[in-house]
Design an enzyme around this catalytic site. Structure first.
Site, PDB file in Angstrom:
ATOM      1  N   HIS A 473       0.813  -1.220   0.000  1.00  0.00           N
ATOM      2  CA  HIS A 473       0.000   0.000   0.000  1.00  0.00           C
ATOM      3  C   HIS A 473       0.846   1.270   0.000  1.00  0.00           C
ATOM      4  CE1 HIS A 473      -3.101  -2.676   2.310  1.00  0.00           C
ATOM      5  NE2 HIS A 473      -3.133  -2.893   1.015  1.00  0.00           N
TER       6      HIS A 473
HETATM    7  C1  LIG Z   1      -0.178  -7.520  -4.597  1.00  0.00           C
HETATM    8  C2  LIG Z   1      -1.072  -6.403  -4.142  1.00  0.00           C
HETATM    9  C3  LIG Z   1      -2.109  -6.690  -3.268  1.00  0.00           C
HETATM   10  C4  LIG Z   1      -2.946  -5.658  -2.844  1.00  0.00           C
HETATM   11  N1  LIG Z   1      -4.046  -5.977  -2.118  1.00  0.00           N
HETATM   12  C5  LIG Z   1      -4.986  -5.027  -1.897  1.00  0.00           C
HETATM   13  C6  LIG Z   1      -6.245  -5.375  -1.358  1.00  0.00           C
HETATM   14  O1  LIG Z   1      -6.545  -6.537  -1.089  1.00  0.00           O
HETATM   15  N2  LIG Z   1      -7.142  -4.377  -1.167  1.00  0.00           N
HETATM   16  C7  LIG Z   1      -6.866  -3.076  -1.453  1.00  0.00           C
HETATM   17  O2  LIG Z   1      -7.711  -2.206  -1.212  1.00  0.00           O
HETATM   18  N3  LIG Z   1      -5.663  -2.722  -1.957  1.00  0.00           N
HETATM   19  C8  LIG Z   1      -4.747  -3.675  -2.234  1.00  0.00           C
HETATM   20  N4  LIG Z   1      -3.579  -3.334  -2.842  1.00  0.00           N
HETATM   21  C9  LIG Z   1      -3.302  -1.911  -3.088  1.00  0.00           C
HETATM   22  C10 LIG Z   1      -4.165  -1.295  -4.194  1.00  0.00           C
HETATM   23  O3  LIG Z   1      -4.410  -2.226  -5.217  1.00  0.00           O
HETATM   24  C11 LIG Z   1      -3.470  -0.046  -4.717  1.00  0.00           C
HETATM   25  O4  LIG Z   1      -3.292   0.878  -3.664  1.00  0.00           O
HETATM   26  C12 LIG Z   1      -4.238   0.657  -5.817  1.00  0.00           C
HETATM   27  O5  LIG Z   1      -4.552  -0.238  -6.847  1.00  0.00           O
HETATM   28  C13 LIG Z   1      -3.412   1.826  -6.339  1.00  0.00           C
HETATM   29  O6  LIG Z   1      -4.083   2.447  -7.386  1.00  0.00           O
HETATM   30  P1  LIG Z   1      -3.341   3.530  -8.281  1.00  0.00           P
HETATM   31  O7  LIG Z   1      -4.332   4.037  -9.242  1.00  0.00           O
HETATM   32  O8  LIG Z   1      -2.643   4.480  -7.393  1.00  0.00           O
HETATM   33  O9  LIG Z   1      -2.170   2.740  -9.037  1.00  0.00           O
HETATM   34  P2  LIG Z   1      -2.193   1.439  -9.926  1.00  0.00           P
HETATM   35  O10 LIG Z   1      -3.494   0.737  -9.811  1.00  0.00           O
HETATM   36  O11 LIG Z   1      -0.974   0.671  -9.598  1.00  0.00           O
HETATM   37  O12 LIG Z   1      -2.141   1.998 -11.417  1.00  0.00           O
HETATM   38  C14 LIG Z   1      -1.040   2.614 -11.996  1.00  0.00           C
HETATM   39  C15 LIG Z   1      -1.057   2.254 -13.475  1.00  0.00           C
HETATM   40  O13 LIG Z   1      -0.161   3.097 -14.187  1.00  0.00           O
HETATM   41  C16 LIG Z   1       0.573   2.319 -15.103  1.00  0.00           C
HETATM   42  N5  LIG Z   1       1.831   3.033 -15.360  1.00  0.00           N
HETATM   43  C17 LIG Z   1       2.852   3.226 -14.499  1.00  0.00           C
HETATM   44  N6  LIG Z   1       3.828   3.954 -15.072  1.00  0.00           N
HETATM   45  C18 LIG Z   1       3.408   4.231 -16.320  1.00  0.00           C
HETATM   46  C19 LIG Z   1       3.985   4.948 -17.402  1.00  0.00           C
HETATM   47  N7  LIG Z   1       5.187   5.537 -17.293  1.00  0.00           N
HETATM   48  N8  LIG Z   1       3.290   5.030 -18.574  1.00  0.00           N
HETATM   49  C20 LIG Z   1       2.065   4.454 -18.693  1.00  0.00           C
HETATM   50  N9  LIG Z   1       1.485   3.736 -17.690  1.00  0.00           N
HETATM   51  C21 LIG Z   1       2.143   3.648 -16.520  1.00  0.00           C
HETATM   52  C22 LIG Z   1       0.756   1.001 -14.379  1.00  0.00           C
HETATM   53  O14 LIG Z   1       1.121  -0.035 -15.244  1.00  0.00           O
HETATM   54  C23 LIG Z   1      -0.607   0.826 -13.729  1.00  0.00           C
HETATM   55  O15 LIG Z   1      -1.514   0.180 -14.578  1.00  0.00           O
HETATM   56  C24 LIG Z   1      -2.709  -4.324  -3.277  1.00  0.00           C
HETATM   57  C25 LIG Z   1      -1.671  -4.049  -4.151  1.00  0.00           C
HETATM   58  C26 LIG Z   1      -0.868  -5.074  -4.606  1.00  0.00           C
HETATM   59  C27 LIG Z   1       0.228  -4.752  -5.582  1.00  0.00           C
END
Ligand SMILES: Cc1cc2nc3c(=O)[nH]c(=O)nc-3n(C[C@H](O)[C@H](O)[C@H](O)COP(=O)(O)OP(=O)(O)OC[C@H]3O[C@@H](n4cnc5c(N)ncnc54)[C@H](O)[C@@H]3O)c2cc1C
Length: 544
Positions: A473
């Protein structure tokens, strides 16, 4: 070099970015480009089946597979930092636990000066985005795009654990996303009819047919295009081919807590000394970029269980596994259809606190790792993830080179805060207390980890340092606020740069009390509202 022009560009189709892609393209009035560095994901059957987490968590085809720099709080280990790299981002590989956090988390953000982020402000968004049958209408949404369900009690073990929690003064809570979080409950999960509800599935799939939405996968953003103090587009690469796209209204960085600060730094936005050290021209000084990294550091306690079939260890091997596979194939039920963390309790580690500050999430199995493969162990038992809910230790994420493909340096600085050190020890003792209370105590064999040899605070802390992992997280590296270290304002606009917002987990000023997917989706929803309001305002002004 191809140049394409859109009203909005979103960089990253993860938990927050997919929401933006859907909402900004919904009216049909705006041309939207959504860039995703990872894969399409639809070929990955494991991202649709809940049990598939084990096949995703260190799979480089769909995961950035980062690891942190060695630090003192983790015994100089390089802890793994998985992040989703496909449509849906981390929501496509995560544990599917659905937690909003506490009312106080958002009220605290508002108290820090972030107008529009109090619990009363964000509650309507949380309600709008979900579809959940339980709880009360005052707190829960019924017809949102994201389906949320309760984990079923498929073995008597769960009820035993709940009764043991009641024995130690922790009540049963029918809805930890409702009026209050405290208590023990079956986990609410982003699972429906045995299928993962990623944002790719819930938000992107319904929007894909829109002619005004372009989604490019395998599209890695390298840097933002700045004209003076205005962001006008992005440089990116697809299969090694350089491209550019232009945004006439706004560009929204939704690349997640690891990659959003990295993209800003590669674009010349950040700490001047660091940028100069890498030979990057300083386009805009913002000292907070990449700072304020927070995560849930988590020791995993393990206990053996003596009762047959009480945990998933029996179900996860041999002919019983064959039966489970059949059950899943026919009815989409059984342990394969569940989150691996189906029960959890929220509690306070000391008196005088306004709300819980720790959680224990119980995985009803012991797992093992053979080479890189994770699988259910032969030995019967349970694993307890221990978390201090609002970790106070702070680290940083910064580029190590100007190559966009090079992972950044992730420094967690775990256990650097006294609050985190004392909290984790008390929470581990609570885990022991829970397992020693009846009726669950009747089926507990022995404490396997850390084990009875670890008793004093120092011994426990030493074990945590050498064994804990993250709970995946990371937040806070482009934090929202008004102080000198804030990166975005309360409209998620990057301070000092026009036409640029950040919307993902990186904007959280502090950790929410629980897992971070639901808050990240809410951030995507809230940003969409703000971006559309600004665009409509600009149109009205132009027409006047
Ligand atoms: C293994 C794991 C288990 C988890 N379990 C839980 C859970 O059970 N419950 C929960 O609530 N949370 C959980 N989390 C945390 C939660 O999923 C994340 O906090 C949340 O998804 C973050 O969302 P975000 O939009 O910030 O980033 P992300 O969902 O990570 O999205 C970022 C996106 O940007 C893309 N990206 C990155 N850099 C670039 C670039 N330069 N150019 C183009 N695209 C790019 C990535 O590929 C990705 O698709 C977990 C996370 C992981 C990894």
């Amino acid at each position: 070099m191809e140049a394409n022009t859109y009203d909005f560009i979103i960089v990253g189709a993860g938990s927050a970015g997919s929401v933006l892609a859907n909402r900004l393209s919904a009216s049909g009035d705006y041309r939207v480009l959504c860039l995703e560095a990872g894969t399409e994901g639809s070929n990955y059957i494991w991202s649709r089946i809940p049990i598939g987490v084990a096949k995703l968590i260190d799979n480089p085809a769909v995961n950035w597979c980062y690891s942190c720099e060695p630090d003192e709080g983790s015994g100089q280990r390089r802890i793994e930092v998985p992040r989703g790299k496909m449509l849906g981002g981390s929501s496509s590989i995560n544990g599917m636990v659905f937690v909003r956090g506490q009312r106080q988390d958002y009220d605290h953000w508002a108290q820090l000066g972030n107008r529009g982020w109090s619990y009363q402000d964000v509650l309507p968004l949380f309600k709008m985005m979900e579809s959940y049958e339980g709880g009360s209408d005052e707190f829960r949404g019924r017809d949102g795009l994201l389906k949320v369900t309760d984990s079923p009690q498929i073995t008597p073990f769960f009820e035993k654990l709940i009764q043991s929690a009641e024995k130690i003064g922790i009540k049963r809570n029918p809805d930890y996303n409702g009026a209050e979080q405290e208590g023990i409950a079956m986990t609410q999960a982003t699972i429906n009819k045995g299928r993962r509800q990623s944002t790719a599935y819930c938000y992107l799939d319904p929007a894909r047919g829109r002619p005004n939405l372009t989604i490019e996968t395998g599209a890695m953003a390298a840097s933002l295009i700045l004209e003076g103090k205005r962001c006008v587009g992005v440089r990116y690469a697809v299969n090694g081919q350089a491209r550019e796209a232009r945004a006439t209204r706004e560009l929204i960085v939704s690349s997640g807590s690891i990659n959003s600060p990295k993209l800003l730094e590669l674009s010349g936005i950040g700490q001047p000394d660091l940028l100069r050290e890498h030979g990057i021209e300083v386009r805009h000084e913002l000292p907070g970029v990449g700072e304020n990294l927070r995560d849930h550091y988590s020791p995993r306690m393990r206990f053996s269980i003596t009762e047959k079939d009480a945990t998933f260890n029996d179900k996860g091997r041999g002919w019983k596994l064959v039966r489970e596979v059949m059950n899943y194939a026919i009815s989409r039920k059984g342990f394969m259809a569940m989150s691996s963390v189906p029960i959890r309790m929220y509690f306070r580690t000391r008196e005088g606190l306004d709300s819980p500050d720790a959680t224990i999430s119980v995985m009803p199995f012991l797992a093992e790792r053979v080479n890189r493969e994770r699988r259910i162990a032969r030995q019967r038992g349970v694993t307890m993830n221990i978390n201090v809910l609002r970790s106070d230790s702070r680290g940083s994420i910064h580029i190590k080179s100007t190559d966009p493909a090079e992972p950044p340096a992730i420094n967690f600085n775990f256990l650097s805060s006294e609050l985190d050190r004392t909290g984790v020890i008390i929470a581990m003792r609570k885990g022991r207390e829970l397992m020693a209370a009846s009726p669950v105590s009747d089926i507990v064999g022995e404490e396997l980890a850390p084990g009875p040899a670890y008793q004093t605070d120092e011994e426990l802390l030493e074990w945590v340092r050498n064994n804990a992992e993250t709970t995946y997280h990371p937040v806070g590296t482009c934090k929202m606020g008004q102080d000198a270290m804030a990166v975005v304002d309360d409209q998620l606009r990057v301070h000092g740069i026009e036409g640029l917002r950040v919307a993902d987990a990186s904007i959280m000023p502090t950790l929410t009390s629980g897992n971070t997917n639901a808050p990240s989706i809410m951030i995507g929803e809230k940003c969409s509202v703000m971006v559309l309001a600004a665009a409509e305002g600009a149109k009205a002004k132009a027409a006047a």
